[in-house]
Design a protein around this motif. Structure first.
Motif, PDB file in Angstrom:
ATOM      1  N   THR A  93      -3.640  11.553  -3.567  1.00 26.05           N
ATOM      2  CA  THR A  93      -2.796  10.419  -3.158  1.00 26.05           C
ATOM      3  C   THR A  93      -3.589   9.411  -2.328  1.00 26.05           C
ATOM      4  O   THR A  93      -3.020   8.585  -1.608  1.00 26.05           O
ATOM      5  CB  THR A  93      -1.511  10.854  -2.402  1.00 26.05           C
ATOM      6  OG1 THR A  93      -1.871  11.404  -1.116  1.00 26.05           O
ATOM      7  CG2 THR A  93      -0.714  11.888  -3.184  1.00 26.05           C
ATOM      8  N   ASP A  98      -4.320  14.739   1.967  1.00 26.62           N
ATOM      9  CA  ASP A  98      -4.046  15.714   0.909  1.00 26.62           C
ATOM     10  C   ASP A  98      -4.633  17.095   1.213  1.00 26.62           C
ATOM     11  O   ASP A  98      -4.094  18.110   0.764  1.00 26.62           O
ATOM     12  CB  ASP A  98      -4.601  15.215  -0.430  1.00 26.62           C
ATOM     13  CG  ASP A  98      -3.748  14.105  -1.025  1.00 26.62           C
ATOM     14  OD1 ASP A  98      -2.522  14.114  -0.793  1.00 26.62           O
ATOM     15  OD2 ASP A  98      -4.302  13.221  -1.705  1.00 26.62           O
ATOM     16  N   MET A 126       3.445  10.365   1.813  1.00 25.99           N
ATOM     17  CA  MET A 126       3.139  10.389   0.373  1.00 25.99           C
ATOM     18  C   MET A 126       2.497  11.704  -0.029  1.00 25.99           C
ATOM     19  O   MET A 126       2.825  12.302  -1.044  1.00 25.99           O
ATOM     20  CB  MET A 126       2.085   9.308   0.055  1.00 25.99           C
ATOM     21  CG  MET A 126       2.634   7.984  -0.281  1.00 25.99           C
ATOM     22  SD  MET A 126       1.230   6.877  -0.612  1.00 25.99           S
ATOM     23  CE  MET A 126       0.638   7.518  -2.160  1.00 25.99           C
ATOM     24  N   SER A 127       1.552  12.101   0.784  1.00 25.76           N
ATOM     25  CA  SER A 127       0.771  13.287   0.473  1.00 25.76           C
ATOM     26  C   SER A 127       1.632  14.547   0.487  1.00 25.76           C
ATOM     27  O   SER A 127       1.541  15.380  -0.426  1.00 25.76           O
ATOM     28  CB  SER A 127      -0.365  13.379   1.503  1.00 25.76           C
ATOM     29  OG  SER A 127      -1.081  14.558   1.339  1.00 25.76           O
ATOM     30  N   ALA A 130       3.984  14.497  -2.576  1.00 27.45           N
ATOM     31  CA  ALA A 130       3.279  14.787  -3.833  1.00 27.45           C
ATOM     32  C   ALA A 130       2.973  16.279  -3.948  1.00 27.45           C
ATOM     33  O   ALA A 130       3.191  16.892  -4.995  1.00 27.45           O
ATOM     34  CB  ALA A 130       1.985  13.983  -3.908  1.00 27.45           C
ATOM     35  N   TYR A 158       7.493  10.107  -5.377  1.00 31.22           N
ATOM     36  CA  TYR A 158       7.423  11.569  -5.532  1.00 31.22           C
ATOM     37  C   TYR A 158       8.773  12.222  -5.266  1.00 31.22           C
ATOM     38  O   TYR A 158       8.883  13.440  -5.242  1.00 31.22           O
ATOM     39  CB  TYR A 158       6.346  12.131  -4.603  1.00 31.22           C
ATOM     40  CG  TYR A 158       4.983  11.510  -4.841  1.00 31.22           C
ATOM     41  CD1 TYR A 158       4.200  11.918  -5.915  1.00 31.22           C
ATOM     42  CD2 TYR A 158       4.498  10.499  -4.016  1.00 31.22           C
ATOM     43  CE1 TYR A 158       2.957  11.350  -6.148  1.00 31.22           C
ATOM     44  CE2 TYR A 158       3.257   9.916  -4.240  1.00 31.22           C
ATOM     45  CZ  TYR A 158       2.494  10.339  -5.305  1.00 31.22           C
ATOM     46  OH  TYR A 158       1.271   9.775  -5.540  1.00 31.22           O
TER      47      TYR A 158
END
Ligand code: PLP
Ligand code: ZN
Length: 384
Positions: A93, A98, A126-127, A130, A158
């Motif tokens: 991401t 991550d 976001m990470s 995901a 996501y």
């Protein structure tokens, strides 16, 4: 069940028991690195170092974290220092987050925890989303009520549960760790730090048997810096490095509590009243691992510097125009800081210095002025 230990007072606890020490400081996961060697590496990306991690390698997106290139970039040398870039933008991401999310989510999945969470309005959200998606477990992301829509869009792709928090966002970091049922993997929590330390293991393996003279990175919560320090301590315990690279923390002058603490020579970072900065990913006015970050700087003989908004923009441009690396503003802070550090004589000509590009700029849509020229097809021969 991993044991977590306090770097400050050396107390140890079971991981399930606490994420922060009774003394108030953050905890990190205890490992037995003595038997670790480069040869024990086997799995993809950061999972080459599974022997130093609290969970077995996962399948899916989590397995894709890490393994990013360390590149020598002579065109970006500053003050005679030999610059290497560690391109963390190549993570799934687009940021080093991550690595920590992969460990946090893998741990949850392996231990029957059905939901993970995080307190973030950017890369970490976001990470986590995901990585949770790839493991089929739930994810709750707590964002500030006034989060810009553009950032929300990146997170929402996501499909995590997104909870807007009204009012004071600052205390949420601590409150979320007390919740039961959801494994919160915040910026400097033990599982995140365990995953994020692999960046330094990769750097050291890449240049082994030498080690770099210095590592420069942008710092917000202090989680990433703490993780790198932990990795170096483990590698020294394993006999794989004998000298710790100096660690340098860089911050935007608009929000630089760790730099202030370093300059005052204190052991405790005080909260600042943070101002606006284009480096919003690193604008933490009250960093939960601030004191641990200071300890890392002292222990390795490094320092902390802050840079202006103009310096951040100039660094971001130079990385793209003379290096081909498009990074987000927060990430450019490190390269801007490197300029300052060489001017101050903290980093000398001839030294080998790794600058960590923490996050890709492809998610940013700031409008730069673009210069173009238009020609007719039959004028093609006039281009030079
Ligand atoms: C989170 C983040 C940082 C800061 O990391 P901390 O562990 O909070 O100090 C730096 N750069 C980018 C791009 C980030 O997303
Ligand atoms: Zn303690």
């Amino acid at each position: 069940m991993p044991t977590v230990r306090c770097y400050a007072c050396n107390s140890a606890f079971a991981f399930s028991e606490r994420k922060r020490c009774e003394c108030g400081e953050p905890l990190w996961i205890e490992t037995a690195p003595e038997d670790f060697s480069w040869r024990s590496a086997r799995d993809p990306g950061m999972w080459r170092y599974a022997d130093l991690l609290p969970v077995e390698p996962p399948t899916g997106i989590g397995a894709a974290a890490g393994g990013t290139p360390l590149v020598r970039t002579p065109r970006l040398d500053v003050g005679g220092a030999r610059v290497f870039l560690k391109d963390e933008g190549q993570n799934p991401t687009g940021s080093f987050k991550d690595r920590g999310s992969a460990v946090g989510v893998a741990y949850a999945a392996a231990n029957g925890i059905e939901r993970v969470g995080t307190v973030s309005h950017g890369n970490m959200a976001m990470s986590m989303a995901a990585n949770a998606a790839g493991s089929g477990i739930g994810c709750t992301v707590c964002v500030p009520g006034d989060i810009p829509e553009e950032r929300l869009t990146h997170i929402a792709r996501y499909d995590p549960e997104i909870v807007r928090i009204e009012g004071e966002y600052g205390g949420l970091y601590y409150d979320s760790l007390e919740l039961s049922g959801i494994e919160f993997v915040n910026s400097d929590t033990p599982l995140r730090v365990a995953g994020q330390k692999t960046v330094a293991v990769e750097i050291c393996e890449a240049v082994s048997p030498e080690s770099p003279d210095a590592i420069v990175l942008p710092v917000s919560s202090g989680g990433h810096l703490s993780a790198i320090w932990k990795a170096l301590l483990e590698l020294r315990a394993a006999g794989l490095i004998d000298r710790l690279p100096r660690l340098y923390a860089t911050q935007a002058a608009a929000c630089d509590p760790i730099v202030r603490g370093f300059e005052e020579g204190t052991r405790e970072v005080s909260a600042v009243k943070g101002g606006e900065t284009i480096a919003y990913s690193i604008a933490n006015a009250d960093p939960p691992s601030g004191n641990r970050a200071l300890a890392a700087l002292r222990d390795t003989g490094g320092a902390a510097v802050s840079v202006s908004e103009a310096e951040i923009r100039a660094a971001q441009q130079r990385l793209a125009r003379e290096g081909g690396f498009r990074v987000e503003a927060s990430s450019a802070v490190a390269y801007a800081g490197l300029g300052r550090l060489t001017e101050r004589g903290e980093i000398d000509a001839g030294e080998e210095v790794v600058t960590i590009l923490t996050g890709s700029g492809f998610k940013e849509s700031r409008e730069d002025e673009v210069e173009t020229k238009t020609i007719a097809l039959d004028e093609l021969a006039t281009i030079e």
